[in-house]
Structures are given as structure tokens and as C-alpha cells.
Scaffold this active site. Sequence first.
Site, PDB file in Angstrom:
ATOM      1  N   PRO A   7      45.279  47.551  36.785  1.00 50.03           N
ATOM      2  CA  PRO A   7      44.709  48.705  38.012  1.00 50.03           C
ATOM      3  C   PRO A   7      43.344  48.206  38.259  1.00 50.03           C
ATOM      4  O   PRO A   7      42.513  47.911  37.511  1.00 50.03           O
ATOM      5  CB  PRO A   7      45.019  50.032  37.020  1.00 50.03           C
ATOM      6  CG  PRO A   7      45.811  49.777  35.912  1.00 50.03           C
ATOM      7  CD  PRO A   7      45.652  48.376  35.742  1.00 50.03           C
ATOM      8  N   GLU A   8      43.122  48.342  39.493  1.00 48.87           N
ATOM      9  CA  GLU A   8      41.675  48.274  40.154  1.00 48.87           C
ATOM     10  C   GLU A   8      40.622  49.399  39.987  1.00 48.87           C
ATOM     11  O   GLU A   8      41.202  50.540  39.611  1.00 48.87           O
ATOM     12  CB  GLU A   8      41.641  47.602  41.311  1.00 48.87           C
ATOM     13  CG  GLU A   8      42.568  46.196  41.597  1.00 48.87           C
ATOM     14  CD  GLU A   8      42.239  45.327  42.444  1.00 48.87           C
ATOM     15  OE1 GLU A   8      41.073  45.342  42.950  1.00 48.87           O
ATOM     16  OE2 GLU A   8      43.210  44.425  42.758  1.00 48.87           O
ATOM     17  N   LYS A  41      36.605  49.538  35.548  1.00 46.49           N
ATOM     18  CA  LYS A  41      37.894  49.846  35.145  1.00 46.49           C
ATOM     19  C   LYS A  41      37.982  50.427  33.939  1.00 46.49           C
ATOM     20  O   LYS A  41      39.224  50.356  33.092  1.00 46.49           O
ATOM     21  CB  LYS A  41      38.740  48.353  34.947  1.00 46.49           C
ATOM     22  CG  LYS A  41      38.716  47.702  36.400  1.00 46.49           C
ATOM     23  CD  LYS A  41      39.546  46.075  36.085  1.00 46.49           C
ATOM     24  CE  LYS A  41      39.447  45.448  37.487  1.00 46.49           C
ATOM     25  NZ  LYS A  41      40.221  44.233  37.451  1.00 46.49           N
ATOM     26  N   ARG A  86      27.276  46.003  29.701  1.00 46.90           N
ATOM     27  CA  ARG A  86      28.063  44.725  29.805  1.00 46.90           C
ATOM     28  C   ARG A  86      28.572  44.573  31.557  1.00 46.90           C
ATOM     29  O   ARG A  86      28.975  43.617  31.856  1.00 46.90           O
ATOM     30  CB  ARG A  86      29.050  44.379  28.876  1.00 46.90           C
ATOM     31  CG  ARG A  86      28.642  44.391  27.597  1.00 46.90           C
ATOM     32  CD  ARG A  86      29.648  43.679  26.788  1.00 46.90           C
ATOM     33  NE  ARG A  86      30.799  44.683  26.674  1.00 46.90           N
ATOM     34  CZ  ARG A  86      30.992  45.435  25.716  1.00 46.90           C
ATOM     35  NH1 ARG A  86      30.161  45.693  24.607  1.00 46.90           N
ATOM     36  NH2 ARG A  86      32.306  46.130  25.747  1.00 46.90           N
ATOM     37  N   ASN A  95      42.143  41.490  41.682  1.00 43.07           N
ATOM     38  CA  ASN A  95      42.242  40.252  42.381  1.00 43.07           C
ATOM     39  C   ASN A  95      42.597  40.977  44.073  1.00 43.07           C
ATOM     40  O   ASN A  95      42.587  39.843  44.869  1.00 43.07           O
ATOM     41  CB  ASN A  95      43.570  39.944  41.980  1.00 43.07           C
ATOM     42  CG  ASN A  95      43.888  38.543  42.317  1.00 43.07           C
ATOM     43  OD1 ASN A  95      43.092  37.702  42.785  1.00 43.07           O
ATOM     44  ND2 ASN A  95      45.224  37.832  41.952  1.00 43.07           N
ATOM     45  N   ARG A 126      44.086  33.233  37.967  1.00 49.61           N
ATOM     46  CA  ARG A 126      44.578  34.296  38.704  1.00 49.61           C
ATOM     47  C   ARG A 126      44.953  33.679  40.303  1.00 49.61           C
ATOM     48  O   ARG A 126      44.468  32.617  40.546  1.00 49.61           O
ATOM     49  CB  ARG A 126      43.437  35.402  39.157  1.00 49.61           C
ATOM     50  CG  ARG A 126      43.221  36.028  37.659  1.00 49.61           C
ATOM     51  CD  ARG A 126      44.265  36.887  36.841  1.00 49.61           C
ATOM     52  NE  ARG A 126      44.892  37.915  37.779  1.00 49.61           N
ATOM     53  CZ  ARG A 126      44.324  39.290  37.810  1.00 49.61           C
ATOM     54  NH1 ARG A 126      43.340  39.505  37.152  1.00 49.61           N
ATOM     55  NH2 ARG A 126      44.900  39.854  38.878  1.00 49.61           N
TER      56      ARG A 126
END
Length: 269
Positions: free
Chosen positions: A2-3, A52, A121, A162, A258
Site C-alpha cells: 500500500p502507498e 507508510k 528516518r 511504485n 522493482r
Amino acid sequence: MPEGHTLHRLALLHQRRYAGAPVEVSSPQGRFSAEAAVVTGKVMTAAEAYGKHLFHHYGPQGTVHVHLGLYGSFTEHTVPVTEPIGQVRMRLVGGTHWTDLRGPTRCELLNPGEVEAIVARLGPDPLRRDADPERAWHRISRSRTSLAALLMDQSVIAGAGNVYRAEVLFRQGIDPLLPGRSLRHEQWEQLWADLRDLMRDGVRLGRIDTVAWRHRPEVTGRAPRNDRHGGEVYVYRRAGQPCLVCATPVAQTELAGRNLYWCPACQRP
């Protein structure tokens, strides 16, 4: 995976359904039982997303951190509560609704310092009001790495995946293999603004829709997209199909493990 828009939709939903009142938290699977026992019966003070990552805050009891990863998902229901089906890592029950979490990469109870360490991060999240795009520009403008790789790096930009990576580069007419340091600042400002708007649309619509009205099936007469990801897109998972703008076949390659999609004509080097 999931984005970011999916996590922000979940945060808004959980804020509306569970925050501000005591909730019951359990782990039918058993892998989160000790942590669930700490927060069950307590008030969820807020639910929020960063990139995310999803955070359920419980004040002094700590924060439940969820990263869905590739296979994690929440299923939402209205009361009454039914018996668990499958491997439910965490069950959250409120006054009118309940939700089951299955298959996440991370589901853990953290203290404030641990939450801060995760956020530290991450790069700026286009969906957050506190996002500073210049932080990302500082990294991008000094990097020899391709923009396609940089946009997928969560320490550069949090939340983009992606699909958004491929679509925003197409919409901006940028070669995905362009080194970050070759991007002009005005290009970056336009790319960030477009990415932010696309992701906001994703939160509103619940799907990734990136195609301008003039290129949509209703206008062009082409068949609508038939894909489990939903939404109309320009290049993502359209390898070999004609570009919706120039009819050049969409290209595909693998980059950092990817699949990368782009139009060789619209995104010339």
C-alpha cells in the site's frame, strides 16, 4: 505494498471511529497479546499516518505502530463483533465499529522515543501539513542516483511508492533515469506539487487516478483500465501498450528490484 494515501485514509477512518473513547484491543493470533493488554480499555487519543506507517496513540501507555508491508491489511466491520477468522494480529473494538489487522510487517507498542526514531528516518510526507519539500530537495540535488530510485527511497520522500513514482515522472515529462543532481529546482517544485495533489486525490478517492480528463476513456473512447489496482494511469503496469499521449509503446525495466515504467518519447533523456 500500500502507498501512503492508503495509510492516511486508514488514519482518518480510525480517528473518526475509535479516537477519543476507550477501545478494546486484543490479539486473537497471540503474537501481540502482551502489548494489547497494556492498551486495552484505554482511550485512543489520536490516529495518524506518516508515509507508510500508521500510529495509534494511547497517551502514557504508548503508541501502537503498524507497517502493513506487502501482505498486511485491515478489515473494517460494524458491531456486533464476530469470531476471528484467520490469523488476526490485532483486533480493535470501539463503540460502533471494529477492525481486524492481518499479516503486517510490523505491529508493536512503542514509547515516544521509539516513535520519534522511526519518523526521523523518513523524508517529508507530501500528505502531511508539516512536510518540508526542501528537505527532500537537499538529498536529491546532491545525489548521482536516478530520480526513479530516489522517489522510492522512504528516507527521501515518505509515502510514495511504485505507482506514484512512475506516474508523477511521466506527468512531469522527466526521464526516470535522470540523476537527482541534474534536476532543476523549478522542476522539483513542480514534481512535488503534482505528487502532493495526486496523493491527496488518492486519499479522497481511495484509488490512484493520474490521467487527465482529455485522456480518459470517456473522452477518447478507449476501453477503461482493467487492473486490480484500480484507477486510470498513464504508464504503470502498461508495458508494451501505447502511451495515452503519443502512442509510443510503454517501456519497462527493473530498477532496484522493482518494475519501472515510462514512455521513451514523452520522457526523453
